[in-house]
Design a protein around this motif. Sequence first.
Motif, PDB file in Angstrom:
ATOM      1  N   LEU A 243       0.828  -1.202   0.000  1.00 11.98           N
ATOM      2  CA  LEU A 243       0.000   0.000   0.000  1.00 11.98           C
ATOM      3  C   LEU A 243       0.870   1.263   0.000  1.00 11.98           C
ATOM      4  O   LEU A 243       0.542   2.239  -0.674  1.00 11.98           O
ATOM      5  N   ILE A 244       1.974   1.252   0.695  1.00  8.86           N
ATOM      6  CA  ILE A 244       2.857   2.424   0.712  1.00  8.86           C
ATOM      7  C   ILE A 244       3.485   2.644  -0.661  1.00  8.86           C
ATOM      8  O   ILE A 244       3.428   3.763  -1.182  1.00  8.86           O
ATOM      9  N   PRO A 245       4.071   1.635  -1.310  1.00  6.95           N
ATOM     10  CA  PRO A 245       4.590   1.878  -2.658  1.00  6.95           C
ATOM     11  C   PRO A 245       3.504   2.337  -3.644  1.00  6.95           C
ATOM     12  O   PRO A 245       3.761   3.208  -4.481  1.00  6.95           O
ATOM     13  N   PHE A 246       2.297   1.778  -3.530  1.00  9.38           N
ATOM     14  CA  PHE A 246       1.197   2.237  -4.393  1.00  9.38           C
ATOM     15  C   PHE A 246       0.936   3.721  -4.146  1.00  9.38           C
ATOM     16  O   PHE A 246       0.857   4.518  -5.089  1.00  9.38           O
ATOM     17  N   SER A 247       0.820   4.101  -2.891  1.00  4.64           N
ATOM     18  CA  SER A 247       0.557   5.499  -2.541  1.00  4.64           C
ATOM     19  C   SER A 247       1.700   6.408  -2.977  1.00  4.64           C
ATOM     20  O   SER A 247       1.478   7.545  -3.409  1.00  4.64           O
ATOM     21  N   MET A 248       2.918   5.917  -2.876  1.00  4.35           N
ATOM     22  CA  MET A 248       4.074   6.699  -3.301  1.00  4.35           C
ATOM     23  C   MET A 248       4.075   6.907  -4.809  1.00  4.35           C
ATOM     24  O   MET A 248       4.353   8.011  -5.289  1.00  4.35           O
ATOM     25  N   GLY A 249       3.791   5.851  -5.560  1.00  2.00           N
ATOM     26  CA  GLY A 249       3.745   5.978  -7.014  1.00  2.00           C
ATOM     27  C   GLY A 249       2.673   6.967  -7.450  1.00  2.00           C
ATOM     28  O   GLY A 249       2.901   7.817  -8.319  1.00  2.00           O
ATOM     29  N   TRP A 250       1.488   6.863  -6.852  1.00  2.00           N
ATOM     30  CA  TRP A 250       0.385   7.779  -7.153  1.00  2.00           C
ATOM     31  C   TRP A 250       0.799   9.211  -6.822  1.00  2.00           C
ATOM     32  O   TRP A 250       0.625  10.135  -7.613  1.00  2.00           O
ATOM     33  N   SER A 251       1.355   9.398  -5.620  1.00  2.00           N
ATOM     34  CA  SER A 251       1.725  10.728  -5.148  1.00  2.00           C
ATOM     35  C   SER A 251       2.798  11.373  -6.017  1.00  2.00           C
ATOM     36  O   SER A 251       2.701  12.564  -6.347  1.00  2.00           O
ATOM     37  N   LYS A 252       3.810  10.611  -6.370  1.00  2.00           N
ATOM     38  CA  LYS A 252       4.872  11.168  -7.215  1.00  2.00           C
ATOM     39  C   LYS A 252       4.303  11.606  -8.557  1.00  2.00           C
ATOM     40  O   LYS A 252       4.635  12.685  -9.057  1.00  2.00           O
ATOM     41  N   TYR A 253       3.423  10.784  -9.116  1.00  2.00           N
ATOM     42  CA  TYR A 253       2.786  11.168 -10.379  1.00  2.00           C
ATOM     43  C   TYR A 253       1.996  12.467 -10.188  1.00  2.00           C
ATOM     44  O   TYR A 253       2.071  13.380 -11.011  1.00  2.00           O
ATOM     45  N   ALA A 254       1.245  12.561  -9.106  1.00  2.00           N
ATOM     46  CA  ALA A 254       0.425  13.744  -8.844  1.00  2.00           C
ATOM     47  C   ALA A 254       1.289  14.994  -8.632  1.00  2.00           C
ATOM     48  O   ALA A 254       0.939  16.075  -9.097  1.00  2.00           O
ATOM     49  N   ILE A 255       2.415  14.847  -7.945  1.00  2.00           N
ATOM     50  CA  ILE A 255       3.315  15.982  -7.727  1.00  2.00           C
ATOM     51  C   ILE A 255       3.876  16.476  -9.055  1.00  2.00           C
ATOM     52  O   ILE A 255       3.975  17.682  -9.292  1.00  2.00           O
ATOM     53  N   GLU A 256       4.238  15.543  -9.917  1.00  2.00           N
ATOM     54  CA  GLU A 256       4.889  15.898 -11.179  1.00  2.00           C
ATOM     55  C   GLU A 256       3.917  16.312 -12.278  1.00  2.00           C
ATOM     56  O   GLU A 256       4.336  16.833 -13.306  1.00  2.00           O
ATOM     57  N   ASN A 257       2.621  16.092 -12.083  1.00  2.00           N
ATOM     58  CA  ASN A 257       1.626  16.395 -13.111  1.00  2.00           C
ATOM     59  C   ASN A 257       0.476  17.176 -12.498  1.00  2.00           C
ATOM     60  O   ASN A 257      -0.402  16.595 -11.860  1.00  2.00           O
ATOM     61  N   GLU A 258       0.491  18.470 -12.717  1.00  2.00           N
ATOM     62  CA  GLU A 258      -0.576  19.315 -12.198  1.00  2.00           C
ATOM     63  C   GLU A 258      -1.908  18.835 -12.779  1.00  2.00           C
ATOM     64  O   GLU A 258      -1.981  18.456 -13.951  1.00  2.00           O
ATOM     65  N   ASN A 259      -2.952  18.845 -11.974  1.00  2.00           N
ATOM     66  CA  ASN A 259      -4.270  18.329 -12.382  1.00  2.00           C
ATOM     67  C   ASN A 259      -4.155  16.883 -12.870  1.00  2.00           C
ATOM     68  O   ASN A 259      -4.645  16.522 -13.940  1.00  2.00           O
ATOM     69  N   ALA A 260      -3.481  16.065 -12.099  1.00  2.00           N
ATOM     70  CA  ALA A 260      -3.196  14.682 -12.470  1.00  2.00           C
ATOM     71  C   ALA A 260      -4.472  13.888 -12.740  1.00  2.00           C
ATOM     72  O   ALA A 260      -5.442  13.984 -12.017  1.00  2.00           O
ATOM     73  N   ASP A 261      -4.420  13.121 -13.792  1.00  2.00           N
ATOM     74  CA  ASP A 261      -5.500  12.212 -14.162  1.00  2.00           C
ATOM     75  C   ASP A 261      -5.491  11.031 -13.203  1.00  2.00           C
ATOM     76  O   ASP A 261      -4.452  10.404 -12.997  1.00  2.00           O
ATOM     77  N   ARG A 262      -6.614  10.705 -12.601  1.00  2.00           N
ATOM     78  CA  ARG A 262      -6.653   9.651 -11.583  1.00  2.00           C
ATOM     79  C   ARG A 262      -6.395   8.265 -12.166  1.00  2.00           C
ATOM     80  O   ARG A 262      -5.899   7.381 -11.466  1.00  2.00           O
ATOM     81  N   ILE A 263      -6.703   8.042 -13.434  1.00  2.00           N
ATOM     82  CA  ILE A 263      -6.402   6.750 -14.072  1.00  2.00           C
ATOM     83  C   ILE A 263      -4.884   6.596 -14.196  1.00  2.00           C
ATOM     84  O   ILE A 263      -4.314   5.560 -13.838  1.00  2.00           O
ATOM     85  N   LYS A 264      -4.241   7.639 -14.688  1.00  2.33           N
ATOM     86  CA  LYS A 264      -2.779   7.595 -14.843  1.00  2.33           C
ATOM     87  C   LYS A 264      -2.081   7.556 -13.482  1.00  2.33           C
ATOM     88  O   LYS A 264      -1.073   6.877 -13.320  1.00  2.33           O
ATOM     89  N   ALA A 265      -2.625   8.272 -12.507  1.00  4.48           N
ATOM     90  CA  ALA A 265      -2.042   8.252 -11.162  1.00  4.48           C
ATOM     91  C   ALA A 265      -2.171   6.860 -10.548  1.00  4.48           C
ATOM     92  O   ALA A 265      -1.233   6.351  -9.925  1.00  4.48           O
ATOM     93  N   SER A 266      -3.331   6.234 -10.740  1.00  4.39           N
ATOM     94  CA  SER A 266      -3.528   4.877 -10.236  1.00  4.39           C
ATOM     95  C   SER A 266      -2.574   3.907 -10.933  1.00  4.39           C
ATOM     96  O   SER A 266      -1.991   3.030 -10.293  1.00  4.39           O
ATOM     97  N   ALA A 267      -2.393   4.084 -12.242  1.00  6.10           N
ATOM     98  CA  ALA A 267      -1.448   3.236 -12.986  1.00  6.10           C
ATOM     99  C   ALA A 267      -0.031   3.428 -12.449  1.00  6.10           C
ATOM    100  O   ALA A 267       0.712   2.448 -12.277  1.00  6.10           O
TER     101      ALA A 267
END
Length: 174
Positions: free
Chosen positions: A103-127
């Motif tokens: 769960l932590i690596p999943f959350s980290m991957g999502w978070s890093k994507y969200a930090i690097e992509n303003e208005n992050a797409d939740r499908i891509k963040a989940s991926a």
Amino acid sequence: MKKSVFIFTFIFVFVMGFAQTNTTPKYNVPEEYSFLLREDYNKYEPEIKEAIDWYLWRSMGMDNDKRQNAATFFMQWLVGSPAVTVEVDTKVVNFVDTNPQLLIPFSMGWSKYAIENENADRIKASAAGIEAAVAYYNKNRAFMNKDANIEKYEKMIKNKKLENYISKNLPPKK
């Protein structure tokens, strides 16, 4: 002959150890940090990205205290972050019953994507989260339970079908 084998082995181990330390990402968990104001979360984003990169790179079998401190730093940031909200839906994040430590690596991957992509797409963040969990699972198989769901995700990643699967299984945003 034995002496030359010993010397060769000693030199080899020393060189490999030196090479490994040169490729080891340098990371120190901040000793003092504060998440009191909204601005504090943005201020710490560079350190959060460092924590994520280091945590996902490091084996579960090493630096247990430092890994725990990095995870705590990350989770404290995530819980209050006004900019990043990780969605954990059991239809997509279906591996935490078998390997809750993913769960932590999943959350980290999502978070890093969200930090690097303003208005992050939740499908891509989940991926991005699933990709981080799969990579962490593969790196740390010796510490994990065998997980058919993660292995299915690994195949989807290779076949470029992960985002399509997520879009069909992630419920609409409320």
